[in-house]
Design a protein around this motif. Structure first.
Motif, PDB file in Angstrom:
ATOM      1  N   TRP A  33       0.859  -1.193   0.000  1.00 13.99           N
ATOM      2  CA  TRP A  33       0.000   0.000   0.000  1.00 13.99           C
ATOM      3  C   TRP A  33       0.894   1.241   0.000  1.00 13.99           C
ATOM      4  O   TRP A  33       1.764   1.401   0.850  1.00 13.99           O
ATOM      5  CB  TRP A  33      -0.898  -0.022   1.236  1.00 13.99           C
ATOM      6  N   SER A  34       0.659   2.133  -0.948  1.00 10.50           N
ATOM      7  CA  SER A  34       1.546   3.281  -1.153  1.00 10.50           C
ATOM      8  C   SER A  34       1.666   4.154   0.086  1.00 10.50           C
ATOM      9  O   SER A  34       2.770   4.590   0.448  1.00 10.50           O
ATOM     10  CB  SER A  34       1.052   4.120  -2.339  1.00 10.50           C
ATOM     11  N   THR A  35       0.538   4.426   0.757  1.00 10.84           N
ATOM     12  CA  THR A  35       0.567   5.318   1.917  1.00 10.84           C
ATOM     13  C   THR A  35       1.404   4.727   3.051  1.00 10.84           C
ATOM     14  O   THR A  35       2.279   5.393   3.617  1.00 10.84           O
ATOM     15  CB  THR A  35      -0.858   5.598   2.412  1.00 10.84           C
ATOM     16  N   TRP A  37       3.608   2.436   2.790  1.00 12.14           N
ATOM     17  CA  TRP A  37       4.987   2.279   2.343  1.00 12.14           C
ATOM     18  C   TRP A  37       5.768   3.572   2.510  1.00 12.14           C
ATOM     19  O   TRP A  37       6.914   3.568   2.952  1.00 12.14           O
ATOM     20  CB  TRP A  37       5.024   1.819   0.897  1.00 12.14           C
ATOM     21  N   GLN A  38       5.163   4.692   2.171  1.00 11.09           N
ATOM     22  CA  GLN A  38       5.846   5.971   2.321  1.00 11.09           C
ATOM     23  C   GLN A  38       6.141   6.282   3.784  1.00 11.09           C
ATOM     24  O   GLN A  38       7.153   6.907   4.098  1.00 11.09           O
ATOM     25  CB  GLN A  38       5.004   7.092   1.708  1.00 11.09           C
ATOM     26  N   ARG A 177      10.958  -3.716  -2.941  1.00  8.45           N
ATOM     27  CA  ARG A 177      10.360  -2.531  -3.559  1.00  8.45           C
ATOM     28  C   ARG A 177      11.363  -1.449  -3.923  1.00  8.45           C
ATOM     29  O   ARG A 177      11.268  -0.870  -5.012  1.00  8.45           O
ATOM     30  CB  ARG A 177       9.252  -1.979  -2.653  1.00  8.45           C
ATOM     31  N   GLU A 181      11.836   0.195  -7.619  1.00  3.50           N
ATOM     32  CA  GLU A 181      11.783   1.653  -7.805  1.00  3.50           C
ATOM     33  C   GLU A 181      13.058   2.155  -8.463  1.00  3.50           C
ATOM     34  O   GLU A 181      13.021   3.053  -9.315  1.00  3.50           O
ATOM     35  CB  GLU A 181      11.574   2.336  -6.453  1.00  3.50           C
TER      36      GLU A 181
END
Length: 237
Positions: A33-35, A37-38, A177, A181
């Motif tokens: 999940w992007s959120t 992960w950030q 990941r 990236e």
């Protein structure tokens, strides 16, 4: 001291199989999940830069400092020969460090040495703190180390194993990941000074080779870690 040594060297029972599977699922969600992960990617950066720093010391390069930035990037500054095996190993250590740390953590956790793992992590964070050269990096390490210490101090003893399994799965899965990236950035020409491109200049092997090598190490670590952490014995005979 004898009581501390007994505590460290006594293997404990692992959590129920369902907890192991749920911790793997939770780590997968955090990484995917992007959120989330950030918010959590900075932990992978700590492992990444720590890998550079540790290998630099092992290859007798002079470690000048580490910086962690709010955009989850980081840099490790070393001094020594600009070419040669020491520089190559130091440059190659960053992207594989989270996965290899996860594999080592999987071995300790599956063997029941959760206390040893947590003690090592806090000790490594403290050593890394001594080399941090910016305020954000100091805060990041203090918050990370403090959160681990507070959790293990105040939570029930059985919860230490849950934290260890979650952290190990996160390292094993989260090691992938940043490599993906990196390749996307390289494809668009946005990472000319990445670790892979520095290695290409040092070895004359293409940057894509090093990205593939990073992925293979991450995949092997995940496979090995999953085998170690599996709540069901796996028999390949």
């Amino acid at each position: 001291m004898s009581e501390v040594w007994v505590t460290l060297t006594t293997a404990g029972a692992g959590p129920p199989p369902l907890v192991v599977l749920l911790s793997a699922l939770a780590a997968l969600v955090v990484v995917s999940w992007s959120t989330s992960w950030q918010l959590s990617r900075g932990l992978i950066t700590i492992a990444h830069e720590g890998g550079h720093a540790l290998v630099a010391l092992l290859t007798r390069r002079k470690l000048q400092g580490i910086r962690l930035h709010s955009d989850t990037s980081g840099v490790t500054l070393t001094r020594g020969r600009p070419t040669g095996p020491g520089m190559i190993l130091t440059a190659a250590a960053g992207y594989v460090a989270p996965s290899l740390l996860g594999l080592g953590g999987a071995w300790l956790t599956s063997s029941g040495y959760v206390t040893v793992l947590i003690t090592l992590v806090i000790g490594l964070l403290f050593c890394m703190l001594l080399m941090i050269r910016n305020l954000f990096g100091v805060v990041s390490l203090l918050v990370t180390g403090g959160a681990i210490f507070a959790f293990t101090w105040y939570a029930a003893p059985d919860m230490d194993a849950v934290l260890a399994y979650l952290a190990v799965w996160f390292l094993l899965l989260g090691g992938f990941r940043p490599i993906m990236e990196l390749q996307r950035k390289r494809r668009h020409g946005r990472a000319p000074d990445s670790d892979a491109d520095q290695l290409a200049r040092l070895t004359f092997l293409p940057g894509g080779f090093w990205v593939l090598l990073f992925l293979l190490v991450a995949a092997a670590s995940l496979a090995g870690g999953a085998w170690l952490l599996s709540p069901v014995p796996l028999d390949f005979g």
